[in-house]
Design a protein around this motif. Structure first.
Motif, PDB file in Angstrom:
ATOM      1  N   GLN A 132      50.818  46.783 -38.330  1.00  0.00           N
ATOM      2  CA  GLN A 132      50.183  48.100 -38.395  1.00  0.00           C
ATOM      3  C   GLN A 132      50.081  48.699 -36.987  1.00  0.00           C
ATOM      4  O   GLN A 132      49.795  47.996 -36.011  1.00  0.00           O
ATOM      5  CB  GLN A 132      48.774  47.981 -38.993  1.00  0.00           C
ATOM      6  CG  GLN A 132      48.778  47.645 -40.477  1.00  0.00           C
ATOM      7  CD  GLN A 132      49.366  48.776 -41.313  1.00  0.00           C
ATOM      8  OE1 GLN A 132      49.137  49.953 -41.019  1.00  0.00           O
ATOM      9  NE2 GLN A 132      50.114  48.418 -42.341  1.00  0.00           N
ATOM     10  N   CYS A 184      52.395  49.842 -35.054  1.00  0.00           N
ATOM     11  CA  CYS A 184      53.492  49.591 -34.112  1.00  0.00           C
ATOM     12  C   CYS A 184      54.170  50.913 -33.740  1.00  0.00           C
ATOM     13  O   CYS A 184      54.117  51.894 -34.482  1.00  0.00           O
ATOM     14  CB  CYS A 184      54.501  48.619 -34.696  1.00  0.00           C
ATOM     15  SG  CYS A 184      55.441  49.283 -36.065  1.00  0.00           S
ATOM     16  N   HIS A 217      54.183  56.638 -38.327  1.00  0.00           N
ATOM     17  CA  HIS A 217      54.093  55.847 -37.100  1.00  0.00           C
ATOM     18  C   HIS A 217      54.307  56.709 -35.859  1.00  0.00           C
ATOM     19  O   HIS A 217      54.980  57.750 -35.918  1.00  0.00           O
ATOM     20  CB  HIS A 217      55.152  54.729 -37.096  1.00  0.00           C
ATOM     21  CG  HIS A 217      54.802  53.591 -37.990  1.00  0.00           C
ATOM     22  ND1 HIS A 217      54.860  53.688 -39.360  1.00  0.00           N
ATOM     23  CD2 HIS A 217      54.390  52.320 -37.707  1.00  0.00           C
ATOM     24  CE1 HIS A 217      54.501  52.529 -39.906  1.00  0.00           C
ATOM     25  NE2 HIS A 217      54.218  51.691 -38.916  1.00  0.00           N
TER      26      HIS A 217
END
Length: 882
Positions: A24, A26, A80
């Motif tokens: 998580q 990244c 992300h």
């Protein structure tokens, strides 16, 4: 295993993807247009699904179940933090070179001290890996410099340390103005190559490759130097004397087992010399092996005498030492447009040294297709031509002669060297003129097929013959070459030496250079063996064509090659197809090959005429129909037609059902599929030697002895016999010469929790035991730390034992034992120690040392700390040596 429950949903949930394994939060780095690449991938998946979905007997998953849809990927990426990489120009950066010169390892401390005193900012040292970091710390230890260690660049910047060290694979040093910081990679300050390139050591000699155990499986025959041929059963972990140890388990006749400590793996090697099924299995404790070994030693002695006689006859007719002026040779070398690989440079140096000797040269250069053998030949030809001697370059095919003529002409364009070609493509008038110019010396380098061996070819001053792919020439041609060999220097280039050539090289009758290091950016050819499948053939062709490449389709029957080309055209209507075979007219064949080279059509349906054909870098897929009918060397050579650039290449070997093929054909196909690595040509030659038998070396007797003891041990016996005879010794050579067994009473192994895979441990044990010097051992330590982490105590002891073995063997020590209360050294008949020092040691310390017979030095010295025993023995050897 404990904790596996958390991962079970990922194993059994068909909706799970690789993205589910990312942690998580990244950060994702995007290089290039990722969106366009994803869309193109999606289209390719849909096309392949449509192509394969028509087979009702083998239904396939829907595309959106087998692959993550592009929309889902985009949605995932959007959640992300992403970094999009853009290149900036040098003028936009604040980077400048920081380290002015390269220094030797011994001068590193003083150079860093000087740099730190002159530079006001902070300094960060970097290494490529954890292993290199440990080695750099080891080198800095004597200097007193102690850089602070950091896990990351970010961690260093947050600290107040002036001198730091972290792992970062940088190739260039740089300096930042704000903050004031100099970053110095190890590769820059020491001038060393990246570790991966350095680990491919040039000293991969023939016997070392034969000793390699990388392809061991249970049941493989293994030769133990003292006990004979047994079958490999695997590695076994046991506790002996209160210490953990690991052993290689061998099974001998009647179920007897032998456990070989991993530290003594230098005493064992693969049995090579005949089919594995035909390998003898000896009885432990019987005289069977000793008799076979002594019989082989006697035959090796006879062979050695004959070899020395042949060498003496050649030496009695001294050749001409050939030299090129140093500056001219350097200029010619600098015109090579690529950087030489480690192995290639070694081979060039060996050939140039050979030519400078008055002893006639007979060297085999073995290297995979495209590994740079031609450049070795060109350097040799340059030296010969500069010495005023003519050079004959002999090739198996007209096409290859044409290619060599073009390459040599381009390479020698700036030099006063005249190149000529003699092949069937030239008219009779042109051939007559070429023959006349060869005879009167106007042609310096003559390139041609077997026509160069005909009786009407007369050289004025022939000094060097270069043969490309010797296995393609017949018996009559080789007889003519034998006549030339006695008077001129001979250089043979080959990708897979035939068994007889390999035998002669291993026996020392012909020198051998191996180019096993691939050129930079070269990737191995992916090889697949399968039965005919129309969908697979279509996909293989289309995949290559769609990426802008070309395809070889090899069908080695001229009778129906046109029919096969038509059927292939129906299967792949998008392609343009032409054929090429040896029964075509020369001009027509040449035109087809040139059109293929210039990418005027996609697929060339051909016979094995392309085996030694022109290089086509854009052709990176080859399909070989009825591959079971071709020899191992041929298959390897044909596979080498593709993969000549940095693109991934593919080879499809199409065969009938396995049951309808011969045993030898199955073995050949298994060998070519298993040895797909770059530089595998030499190992394939040894496999060929096993399948076909070792071949006659100097007579059938020798072949029989090779099969009895294996070619590695036979080669060792032959080498020892040659040395003994050359030094005037009349007795039989010591069969156990050069091996040392060491027992320090310490666990010396790679623990299973450090290197979990059994096969990997076995390969590493073998590499450690066969390390030729401390430099190679150090490289192996670095590699282990990089791959598996810092060395545990047992692994450190394994390296310490091996280092001691390297020290003891040249001295003539055959066994070293050490324990809590003392130990002993056992010497061979002619140890290289100073007798005066030994006597002085015994006289001054009679309570600690005494001689037991002529060959045993007993040690009565407490050594309770296991980790210090190797150091104690090293200090003792220092005292004994003059």
């Amino acid at each position: 295993p404990p904790g596996i429950e958390a991962f079970l949903p990922l194993f059994f949930d068909t909706t799970a993807t690789l993205l589910d394994y990312l942690p998580q939060g990244c950060v994702l780095v995007e290089v290039g247009d990722v969106g366009a690449a994803l869309e193109a991938g999606q289209r390719q998946i849909e096309q392949r699904h449509e192509q394969y979905s028509g087979d009702l007997q083998r239904p396939i998953l829907p595309a959106d179940e087998a692959f993550v849809p592009v929309g889902q990927l985009h949605a995932y990426l959007a959640t992300h933090t992403r970094i999009q990489v853009q290149l900036i120009t040098e003028s936009e950066s604040q980077v400048e070179t920081a380290w002015p010169v390269r220094v030797e390892a011994e001068q590193l401390g003083s150079a860093l001290d000087r740099f730190l005193s002159e530079y006001p900012g902070r300094v960060l040292l970097t290494t490529d890996s954890a292993g290199r970091r440990e080695l750099l710390l080891e080198r800095l230890q004597p200097t007193g410099l102690r850089p602070a260690l950091f896990d990351s660049w970010d961690e260093y910047l947050k600290s107040n340390a002036r001198l730091g060290l972290c792992i970062a694979p940088l190739e260039q040093a740089f300096r930042l103005a704000e903050p004031a910081l100099s970053v110095l990679p190890e590769a820059v300050i020491l001038g060393v190559r990246p570790p991966a390139a350095r680990r491919r050591r040039a000293q991969r000699d023939a016997s070392a490759i034969l000793r390699d155990l990388t392809d061991l499986s249970v049941g493989t025959p293994i030769v133990h130097q003292d006990h004979g041929v047994g079958r490999f059963l695997g590695l076994q972990h046991m506790t002996v004397g209160g210490h953990d140890a690991e052993f290689l388990t061998l099974e001998y006749a009647e179920g007897a087992k032998l456990y070989v400590p991993v530290a003594n793996l230098h005493l064992v090697h693969r049995y090579t010399g005949a089919d594995a099924q035909a390998a003898p299995v000896h009885r432990l404790g019987s005289e069977q092996w000793e008799k076979a070994r002594k019989r082989a030693a006697r035959k090796a002695r006879d062979a050695a005498a004959e070899l020395l006689e042949i060498q003496a006859r050649r030496a009695a007719k001294p050749g001409v030492a050939m030299h090129a002026e140093a500056l001219d040779y350097q200029r010619f070398s600098d015109q090579f447009p690529f950087e030489e690989t480690v192995d290639q440079k070694l081979a060039i140096d060996q050939v140039v040294t050979d030519l400078a000797s008055t002893q006639p040269t007979d060297r085999v250069v073995c290297g995979d297709v495209g590994f740079g053998k031609t450049e070795v030949a060109m350097r040799a030809a340059f030296v010969a031509a500069q010495s005023g001697r003519q050079v004959a370059v002999l090739v198996p095919t007209t096409l290859l002669a044409q290619q060599h003529f073009q390459n040599f002409s381009d390479r020698f364009a700036d030099w006063p060297v005249r190149i000529g070609i003699l092949s069937r493509m030239g008219g009779s008038k042109a051939q007559a003129q070429t023959l006349a110019e060869i005879a009167d010396g106007r042609i310096d380098i003559a390139i041609g097929t077997h026509k160069l061996l005909q009786a009407d070819v007369h050289f004025k001053n022939l000094g060097l013959v270069i043969i490309d792919e010797e296995h393609r020439f017949g018996v009559r041609h080789k007889e003519r070459l034998k006549q030339l060999r006695a008077n001129v220097d001979l250089l043979t280039l080959t990708a897979t030496p035939i068994p007889r050539t390999l035998n002669m090289s291993l026996a020392g009758l012909r020198d051998l250079s191996i180019i096993a290091t691939p050129p930079a950016e070269r990737v191995a050819v992916q090889t697949q063996v399968s039965e005919w499948n129309g969908a697979m053939v279509r996909e293989a062709c289309l995949r290559e064509i769609k990426r802008g490449g070309q395809v070889y389709f090899l069908h080695n029957r001229v009778e129906d090659i046109e029919r096969v080309a038509r059927e292939l055209g129906e299967l792949v209507p998008e392609a343009s197809i032409r054929t090429a075979h040896g029964q075509m007219r020369e001009r027509e064949l040449e035109a087809v090959m040139l059109d293929f080279y210039h990418q005027r059509f996609n697929i060339l349906v051909c016979t094995t005429i392309v085996e030694s054909g022109i290089d086509v870098p854009s052709a990176n897929t080859i399909l070989i129909n009825r591959a079971d009918r071709l020899g191992l060397a041929q298959l390897h050579q044909l596979r080498g037609r593709v993969g000549r650039s940095h693109h991934r290449a593919y080879a499809y070997l199409i065969t009938p059902h396995r049951k309808s093929m011969s045993k030898d054909a199955i073995q050949r196909l298994d060998a070519i599929a298993a040895l797909g690595d770059l530089g595998a040509g030499f190992m394939l030659a040894t496999q060929d030697m096993e399948i076909r038998g070792a071949g006659e070396l100097l007579g059938e007797d020798q072949s029989g002895q090779i099969e009895a003891v294996g070619i590695t041990l036979y080669t060792q016996l032959l080498e020892r016999a040659k040395k003994a005879l050359a030094s005037g010794e009349l007795g039989e050579a010591n069969l156990n010469e050069g091996s040392c067994v060491i027992d320090l009473g310490v666990p010396a192994l790679l623990p299973a929790d450090y290197v979990p895979d059994v096969h990997t441990r076995l390969v590493l044990y073998k590499r450690i035991s066969h390390a030729s010097d401390n430099e190679e051992l150090r490289d192996l330590q670095v590699e282990l730390i990089d791959r598996f982490g810092l060395l545990p105590e047992a692994a450190q002891q394994l390296f310490a034992v091996t280092k001691l073995k390297l020290r003891a063997e040249p001295i003539g020590i055959t066994k070293i034992e050490a324990g809590d209360t003392g130990g002993r050294l056992i010497f061979n008949d002619k140890p290289q120690v100073d007798p005066a020092r030994l006597i002085h040691l015994i006289q001054t310390q009679p309570n600690s040392y005494r001689l037991d017979g002529n060959q045993r030095l007993q040690i009565s010295q407490p050594m309770p700390k296991p980790e210090t025993r190797a150091d104690f023995i090293h200090a003792l050897l220092d005292h004994l040596l003059d």
